[in-house]
Design an enzyme around this catalytic site. Structure first.
Site, PDB file in Angstrom:
ATOM      1  CG  ASP A   1      -1.739  -1.317   0.837  1.00  0.00           C
ATOM      2  OD1 ASP A   1      -1.714  -2.135   0.437  1.00  0.00           O
ATOM      3  OD2 ASP A   1      -2.619  -0.819   2.410  1.00  0.00           O
TER       4      ASP A   1
ATOM      5  CE  LYS B   1      -6.790   0.515   2.121  1.00  0.00           C
ATOM      6  NZ  LYS B   1      -5.698  -0.439   3.132  1.00  0.00           N
TER       7      LYS B   1
ATOM      8  CE  LYS C   1      -8.039  -2.749   1.361  1.00  0.00           C
ATOM      9  NZ  LYS C   1      -7.177  -3.875   2.350  1.00  0.00           N
TER      10      LYS C   1
END
Length: 125
Positions: A1, A65, A94
């Site tokens: 991430d 995300k 996500k």
């Protein structure tokens, strides 16, 4: 991430944003890993989100995300739908941030999320 550079996005420094995302994508993929780019949607306007989506798709980001879960509203069906409509199918979404019920998770999946990030998974099950 990895979190997109919010300051560069807000300043419209798209060359910096592109170079930063490209560096992360190359380094991550070189190691055989997936890149999930966190874009903190609650801090960005629609045009900024769409531009980040375009850059992400072009540079091979694997996931976009919605949030770290630490700032703002987090994931909403409207934001997930905006991401889905501006990303090709190979870029997954996500949804993360503020998801605490099964109904919320289902709404996000129906809007186009392919993964849910929540600290409430055990209570949801």
């Amino acid at each position: 991430d990895a979190v997109v550079n919010i300051a560069a996005v807000k300043n419209g420094n798209w060359k910096y944003v592109r170079n930063d995302i490209e560096s992360m994508a190359v380094a991550t993929h070189w190691r055989g890993k997936l890149l999930k780019l966190i874009i903190e949607t609650s801090l960005l306007n629609t045009a900024e989100i769409i531009t980040v989506c375009g850059i992400s798709a072009e540079l091979g980001v694997n996931y976009v995300k919605t949030s770290t879960g630490l700032l703002g509203q987090g994931a909403t069906p409207e934001i997930v739908a905006l991401l889905r409509s501006n990303l090709p199918k190979n870029v997954r979404i996500k949804a993360s941030g503020g998801i605490s019920t099964l109904a919320q998770a289902e709404a996000l999946i129906n809007a186009g999320a392919t993964r849910i990030g929540t600290s409430k998974a055990m209570t949801m099950v």
